[in-house]
Design a protein around this motif. Sequence first.
Motif, short mmCIF file in Angstrom:
data_model
loop_
_atom_site.label_atom_id
_atom_site.label_comp_id
_atom_site.label_asym_id
_atom_site.label_seq_id
_atom_site.Cartn_x
_atom_site.Cartn_y
_atom_site.Cartn_z
N TYR A 67 51.71 41.77 51.83
CA TYR A 67 52.45 41.99 50.76
C TYR A 67 53.77 41.31 50.92
CZ TYR A 67 48.82 45.56 50.73
OH TYR A 67 47.67 46.24 50.63
N ASN A 68 54.44 40.74 49.87
CA ASN A 68 55.58 40.34 50.14
C ASN A 68 56.46 40.34 48.64
OD1 ASN A 68 54.15 37.73 48.95
ND2 ASN A 68 56.16 36.89 49.04
N CYS A 69 57.71 40.40 48.85
CA CYS A 69 58.72 40.37 47.84
C CYS A 69 60.10 40.08 48.04
CB CYS A 69 58.89 42.21 47.32
SG CYS A 69 59.97 42.29 45.82
N ASN A 70 60.44 38.97 47.49
CA ASN A 70 61.60 38.18 47.93
C ASN A 70 62.01 37.57 49.19
OD1 ASN A 70 62.23 38.62 45.03
ND2 ASN A 70 63.34 40.57 45.53
N ILE A 71 60.81 37.56 49.83
CA ILE A 71 60.60 37.14 51.19
C ILE A 71 59.48 36.21 51.48
CG2 ILE A 71 60.48 37.50 53.79
CD1 ILE A 71 61.86 40.41 53.40
N ASP A 72 59.72 35.21 52.32
CA ASP A 72 58.53 34.24 52.69
C ASP A 72 58.64 33.94 54.12
OD1 ASP A 72 57.79 33.37 50.07
OD2 ASP A 72 59.95 32.55 49.99
N LEU A 73 57.57 34.03 54.63
CA LEU A 73 57.14 33.59 55.96
C LEU A 73 57.40 32.08 56.17
CD1 LEU A 73 55.87 34.42 58.92
CD2 LEU A 73 53.73 33.90 57.93
N VAL A 74 58.28 31.73 57.12
CA VAL A 74 58.39 30.40 57.60
C VAL A 74 57.68 29.98 58.68
CG1 VAL A 74 60.29 29.08 58.22
CG2 VAL A 74 60.76 30.72 56.55
N GLY A 75 57.56 30.89 59.89
CA GLY A 75 57.00 30.31 61.03
C GLY A 75 56.47 31.68 61.81
N GLN A 76 55.54 31.56 62.72
CA GLN A 76 55.12 32.61 63.18
C GLN A 76 54.33 32.35 64.73
OE1 GLN A 76 51.95 34.46 61.11
NE2 GLN A 76 51.59 36.03 62.55
N TYR A 77 54.55 33.09 65.63
CA TYR A 77 53.89 32.91 66.94
C TYR A 77 53.31 34.23 67.22
CZ TYR A 77 52.63 32.31 72.00
OH TYR A 77 52.30 32.24 73.11
N GLN A 78 51.90 34.45 66.93
CA GLN A 78 51.17 35.58 67.23
C GLN A 78 51.06 35.95 68.85
OE1 GLN A 78 47.34 35.92 65.53
NE2 GLN A 78 47.43 38.11 65.25
N ARG A 80 69.55 50.39 47.14
CA ARG A 80 68.44 50.02 46.48
C ARG A 80 67.73 48.92 47.28
NH1 ARG A 80 69.09 45.19 43.67
NH2 ARG A 80 71.35 44.32 44.13
N GLU A 81 66.59 48.99 47.30
CA GLU A 81 65.54 47.72 47.94
C GLU A 81 65.67 46.67 47.37
OE1 GLU A 81 61.56 48.03 50.69
OE2 GLU A 81 61.13 48.64 48.38
N ILE A 82 66.03 45.38 48.13
CA ILE A 82 65.65 44.09 47.37
C ILE A 82 64.76 43.28 47.96
CG2 ILE A 82 68.36 44.48 47.01
CD1 ILE A 82 68.43 42.47 49.63
N ALA A 83 63.73 43.78 48.77
CA ALA A 83 62.74 42.57 49.58
C ALA A 83 61.98 43.55 50.20
CB ALA A 83 63.46 41.48 50.19
N TYR A 84 60.62 43.05 50.45
CA TYR A 84 59.82 43.60 51.71
C TYR A 84 58.83 42.60 52.14
CZ TYR A 84 56.62 44.67 47.68
OH TYR A 84 56.01 44.61 46.54
N PHE A 85 58.13 42.91 53.22
CA PHE A 85 57.27 41.84 53.78
C PHE A 85 56.66 42.71 54.90
CE2 PHE A 85 55.38 39.26 56.75
CZ PHE A 85 54.94 37.93 55.98
N ASN A 86 55.30 43.01 53.97
CA ASN A 86 54.25 43.74 54.89
C ASN A 86 53.20 42.60 55.53
OD1 ASN A 86 52.77 45.75 56.43
ND2 ASN A 86 52.87 47.00 54.67
N PRO A 87 53.08 42.27 56.90
CA PRO A 87 52.28 41.15 57.15
C PRO A 87 50.91 41.70 57.08
CG PRO A 87 53.08 42.26 59.11
CD PRO A 87 53.77 42.75 57.86
N PRO A 88 49.98 40.64 57.02
CA PRO A 88 48.60 40.78 56.82
C PRO A 88 47.96 41.59 58.03
CG PRO A 88 49.05 38.53 56.54
CD PRO A 88 50.37 39.11 57.13
N ALA A 89 47.15 42.33 57.45
CA ALA A 89 46.31 43.27 58.41
C ALA A 89 45.47 42.32 59.27
CB ALA A 89 45.64 44.40 57.98
#
Length: 497
Positions: free
Chosen positions: A63-74, A394-403
């Motif tokens: 889930y995302n709101c006003n945030i984007d995933l740019v890069g990742q190292y799992q 107040r909340e302005i953004a969230y990012f809950n990464p994929p399960a």
Amino acid sequence: MSLMVAFSTVAHATPPAGFDEFTGVWPTAVEPADCRPGDLVETGIQGEVPLDDRRSGRSTEGYNCNIDLVGQYQGRGAGPVSPTYENCAYIASTWPTNLLGPDAGVQVLDVSDPANPIPTALLTEPAMIGGTWESLKVHEERGLLVGTGVGLIESAGYISVYDISQDCAHPRLLNPATGSLPNMPIPITTHEGDFSPDGNTYWASGIAPGWISAVDITDPAHPMVVWGGLTGVAAHGMGFTPDGNTMFLSNLAGLTIIDVSAVQNRAPRTVIGHPLPHIGAKFWTDGLLNQHSIHVTYDGTPHLFTVDEGGSGGVKLFDITDPATPRWRTSAKLSINLPENQDRWASSNASNGPFGYDAHYCSVDRVDDPSTMACSWIQSGIRVFDVSDPDRFREIAYFNPPAQTGKHRQLPNSLHATLGSIAAPPVIGTFALARALMQGQTGADGVINDQSRLVGADLSADWCLSPPEFHGDMLYVTCMDNGFMALQLDPSVYPSR
């Protein structure tokens, strides 16, 4: 229920009339974020990964709101707290399961290109292999990285100090003997830790029985314990006044406020045995397992953000004009943390491990008149708040990464995927559920459901425990199953600075 949720999103500007700071429960959630078209928004109430999404697999999209995933190292997952420094990130280790993979120890990443994080080094001293838990911290001004060997929840003896100021992608061990060699431990208990503001002391805490130690790292090559003592029944994370003279030490359900000026202003290595007086204490029942604190100012007045990792306490803001008697000013909670939603809190994460929807670590964009706070909220992901008005967040953004459902064996360094699966029910936080039930604020229907189990977390949502750290208009953070992530805040909610 919809009317109740709508009401709950309007936060009180001040504590409600007659609010008791010990027995009271903050009754409202922060105003929810206004998301962009096309965002994968939450399908339940604020902060929730609904049971239907876990069953259907929708939670594997995130889930995302006003945030984007740019890069990742799992990689192979992450331990609880993984700090960053300039263009580098340091991925915490989980013992003993990290030994099951090929890269046991603390993984170092070069994030010069946030879209393509690259592993550059592996730290393999005893403290780094031994599970760093919440001890792995960076001191920005001195360019130091410190971590201790924690093992399973609590341990003793091992600490490693690294220079990261010259080449953060290749940390240089500064103490190759004392505290680092297997036959040369030092007398500390370990679980959590942090630097004094000037970086000359590393404070190590070992939870039970409330023992903390001051490690002098004025000379990083020769760390030496200059003070150690009991502070109460438990000791967790901490925060400090900017001069380093006052410590706000987290305990089971509140803060112990300690005068540590004797350590802070010591003649080098001459403090052992000096008593450290307690200035005061603050306790509450809205939340438990207080995690850490951040000292900030609003219009020059000192305040303290403090975070509860259990019991739906969220993040509290205290006015500490008088540090001995903090005054509760406001709170940041999500709708899933409110008493009337405790049935959903319990039912939707019935089989994903002992931690549920609770805050864990936060950071602010600046300590004087902060405008934005970013927090890891365990199963609720990364939450970002406008805190410029200390009476109304107040909340302005969230990012809950994929399960990462079904990937237990691929993630031996994830505390969630391995050790977190020993107990599947959300046992940390059941106090809030029990109280809401006894007070008739929520029901028990669905709390036990077809997903409930005693062991084996289903990984139907990730665990985000590490603080999201500001790098301009980006956040660098790790979540346990997804590993390191570089997140871009939308400029409409966080303009580039």
